[in-house]
Design a protein around this motif. Structure first.
Motif, PDB file in Angstrom:
ATOM      1  N   PRO A  91      22.295 -20.924  -4.713  1.00 43.31           N
ATOM      2  CA  PRO A  91      22.153 -22.331  -5.102  1.00 43.31           C
ATOM      3  C   PRO A  91      23.472 -23.059  -5.352  1.00 43.31           C
ATOM      4  O   PRO A  91      23.511 -24.289  -5.296  1.00 43.31           O
ATOM      5  CB  PRO A  91      21.309 -22.274  -6.379  1.00 43.31           C
ATOM      6  CG  PRO A  91      21.448 -20.876  -6.875  1.00 43.31           C
ATOM      7  CD  PRO A  91      21.628 -20.024  -5.671  1.00 43.31           C
ATOM      8  N   ASP A  92      24.549 -22.319  -5.606  1.00 45.28           N
ATOM      9  CA  ASP A  92      25.833 -22.968  -5.866  1.00 45.28           C
ATOM     10  C   ASP A  92      26.734 -22.998  -4.634  1.00 45.28           C
ATOM     11  O   ASP A  92      27.921 -23.293  -4.729  1.00 45.28           O
ATOM     12  CB  ASP A  92      26.558 -22.262  -7.012  1.00 45.28           C
ATOM     13  CG  ASP A  92      26.829 -20.785  -6.712  1.00 45.28           C
ATOM     14  OD1 ASP A  92      26.221 -20.257  -5.754  1.00 45.28           O
ATOM     15  OD2 ASP A  92      27.633 -20.170  -7.441  1.00 45.28           O
ATOM     16  N   ALA A  93      26.164 -22.714  -3.459  1.00 42.10           N
ATOM     17  CA  ALA A  93      26.972 -22.683  -2.232  1.00 42.10           C
ATOM     18  C   ALA A  93      27.484 -24.083  -1.898  1.00 42.10           C
ATOM     19  O   ALA A  93      26.775 -25.080  -2.048  1.00 42.10           O
ATOM     20  CB  ALA A  93      26.149 -22.154  -1.068  1.00 42.10           C
ATOM     21  N   ALA A  94      28.726 -24.133  -1.463  1.00 39.83           N
ATOM     22  CA  ALA A  94      29.300 -25.370  -0.926  1.00 39.83           C
ATOM     23  C   ALA A  94      29.349 -25.229   0.588  1.00 39.83           C
ATOM     24  O   ALA A  94      29.861 -24.235   1.107  1.00 39.83           O
ATOM     25  CB  ALA A  94      30.699 -25.599  -1.489  1.00 39.83           C
ATOM     26  N   ILE A  95      28.819 -26.216   1.288  1.00 40.62           N
ATOM     27  CA  ILE A  95      28.710 -26.150   2.732  1.00 40.62           C
ATOM     28  C   ILE A  95      29.747 -27.072   3.364  1.00 40.62           C
ATOM     29  O   ILE A  95      29.710 -28.300   3.165  1.00 40.62           O
ATOM     30  CB  ILE A  95      27.290 -26.557   3.205  1.00 40.62           C
ATOM     31  CG1 ILE A  95      26.227 -25.752   2.458  1.00 40.62           C
ATOM     32  CG2 ILE A  95      27.167 -26.381   4.701  1.00 40.62           C
ATOM     33  CD1 ILE A  95      26.274 -24.266   2.688  1.00 40.62           C
ATOM     34  N   VAL A  96      30.663 -26.502   4.104  1.00 40.47           N
ATOM     35  CA  VAL A  96      31.632 -27.293   4.858  1.00 40.47           C
ATOM     36  C   VAL A  96      30.911 -27.860   6.070  1.00 40.47           C
ATOM     37  O   VAL A  96      30.278 -27.122   6.839  1.00 40.47           O
ATOM     38  CB  VAL A  96      32.829 -26.418   5.299  1.00 40.47           C
ATOM     39  CG1 VAL A  96      33.832 -27.241   6.081  1.00 40.47           C
ATOM     40  CG2 VAL A  96      33.486 -25.772   4.099  1.00 40.47           C
ATOM     41  N   THR A  97      30.974 -29.173   6.257  1.00 40.31           N
ATOM     42  CA  THR A  97      30.132 -29.792   7.272  1.00 40.31           C
ATOM     43  C   THR A  97      30.730 -31.098   7.775  1.00 40.31           C
ATOM     44  O   THR A  97      31.741 -31.587   7.251  1.00 40.31           O
ATOM     45  CB  THR A  97      28.719 -30.043   6.697  1.00 40.31           C
ATOM     46  OG1 THR A  97      27.845 -30.486   7.740  1.00 40.31           O
ATOM     47  CG2 THR A  97      28.746 -31.079   5.586  1.00 40.31           C
ATOM     48  N   ALA A  98      30.098 -31.652   8.804  1.00 40.37           N
ATOM     49  CA  ALA A  98      30.434 -32.987   9.293  1.00 40.37           C
ATOM     50  C   ALA A  98      29.620 -34.020   8.513  1.00 40.37           C
ATOM     51  O   ALA A  98      28.608 -33.693   7.885  1.00 40.37           O
ATOM     52  CB  ALA A  98      30.143 -33.096  10.788  1.00 40.37           C
ATOM     53  N   GLY A  99      30.047 -35.260   8.581  1.00 42.65           N
ATOM     54  CA  GLY A  99      29.401 -36.300   7.804  1.00 42.65           C
ATOM     55  C   GLY A  99      28.065 -36.745   8.376  1.00 42.65           C
ATOM     56  O   GLY A  99      27.756 -36.526   9.546  1.00 42.65           O
TER      57      GLY A  99
END
Length: 365
Positions: free
Chosen positions: A51-59
């Motif tokens: 639940p605390d994952a940070a997802i690197v992503t596009a906008g």
């Protein structure tokens, strides 16, 4: 990384979604992409496990929208333009990797996989969430939830990797009925046996007699007054030949009392045909993968299948295709989890003039 227009051409019967003209035509026919909802389904599994994952992503629609919907933290590294294309996919992936992404999850089909792999540094694994029209490649998970579970296990450091193929076909040739998958890249994907998709296997020429026999068996079971929605595939093409019908090479056709009523129908046309009287969907098995719905026949949408009633599917395949699955079930991936669950259990598969196999069928979750 989400391709916002992935799968747009499927329900419209356009055999793909590449190019602005095809996308505009698909929208005109009432089609929509299912990429966002499938991205959210995948990320909800990740969120439940980490639940605390940070997802690197596009906008925006290229990723951040789905990440926020799954209540995860989006770290945006690429700001897409209002209308995206393949160049934006390639740029987004480079930015994700530069930001430290150790696994690139993408949502789309074979064309998206090709763009993801184009500038991918060696040693960075990828995993596809199937949402396109064409999915011949073996770099996809079998479904959105499966992809999320694999990603969660990857974060826990539990998984080895294997080599997978990125294949794609020329869409213009595909619309003419020519299927020639070409290898574009070899990539690494997380290895979970039975949870990632095999490449689509061609039917060998030596099976021609078995294909003809399976088609003959199905032809004998067609009932008068019933509209049959015939999906794509070599066995159904042989059925059409035996019936003396000029079926579309890779579309969905409607046959009633031995007559071709609609050739290469869209999802809307199929729904109208089902409303006109008794109907059933007649599908075959994708060799090596086991899918009967959700791969290349998106015209058979949840709305269409749901309108067919309590026994919507007729399946025809050679015995060899079932043997090659090594006990793995046939798969349905309509995009509607409730419908997929309702279709799960066992299904009768016509394999010859007097032979029927009762075979397990399930959702790919």
């Amino acid at each position: 990384m989400v391709n916002p227009v992935a799968g747009l051409g499927g329900p419209a019967g356009l055999k793909g979604s590449d190019g602005a003209a095809i996308q505009a035509l698909a929208l005109q026919r009432g089609s929509r992409s299912r990429a966002q909802e499938r991205a959210e389904r995948m990320l909800q599994v990740v969120a439940a496990a980490v639940p605390d994952a940070a997802i690197v992503t596009a906008g925006g629609p290229m990723g951040a929208t789905a990440v926020s919907a799954a209540e995860l933290r989006a770290v945006v590294t690429f700001d897409p333009p209002p209308h995206t294309d393949a160049r934006d996919t390639r740029s987004a992936v480079v930015d994700l990797v530069d930001a430290g992404a150790g696994l690139v999850l993408f949502v789309g089909g074979d064309g998206t996989a090709r763009d993801v792999a184009a500038d991918l540094p060696r040693g960075v694994p990828i995993l596809g969430v199937p949402a396109g029209v064409k999915m011949y490649s073996s770099c996809f998970a079998t479904g959105p939830e499966t992809a999320g579970a694999i990603a969660a296990r990857w974060l826990a450091g539990e998984l080895p990797v294997r080599t997978a193929e990125v294949l794609d076909v020329d869409e213009d040739a595909l619309r003419e009925g020519v299927v020639q998958p070409r290898l574009h890249a070899l990539v690494e994907i997380p290895e979970v046996p039975g949870r990632t998709q095999a490449r689509k296997a061609a039917t060998p020429g030596s099976e021609a007699a078995a294909v003809a026999a399976a088609a003959r068996g199905m032809a004998r079971r067609l009932e008068p007054g019933v509209r049959y929605l015939l999906g794509p595939g070599g066995t159904i093409a042989e059925l059409g030949r035996q019936l003396g019908l000029d079926l579309s090479p890779l579309g969905v056709d409607v046959v009633l009392d031995g007559r071709l009523v609609v050739r290469d129908a869209s999802e809307a046309e199929l729904f109208a045909q089902v409303a006109a009287g008794p109907a059933r969907a007649l599908v075959t098995v994708i060799g090596g993968q086991g899918f009967v719905l959700g791969r290349g026949n998106q015209q058979l949408s949840p709305r269409v299948i749901g309108a067919l009633g309590t026994d919507p599917l007729l399946v025809v395949a050679t015995e060899q295709k079932l043997i090659e699955l090594a006990g793995r079930p046939l798969l349905v991936d309509t995009g509607d989890r409730g419908l997929d669950a309702a279709l799960s259990g066992h299904v009768r598969v016509v394999t010859g003039p007097g032979t029927v196999a009762v075979y397990p069928i399930a959702s790919p979750e």
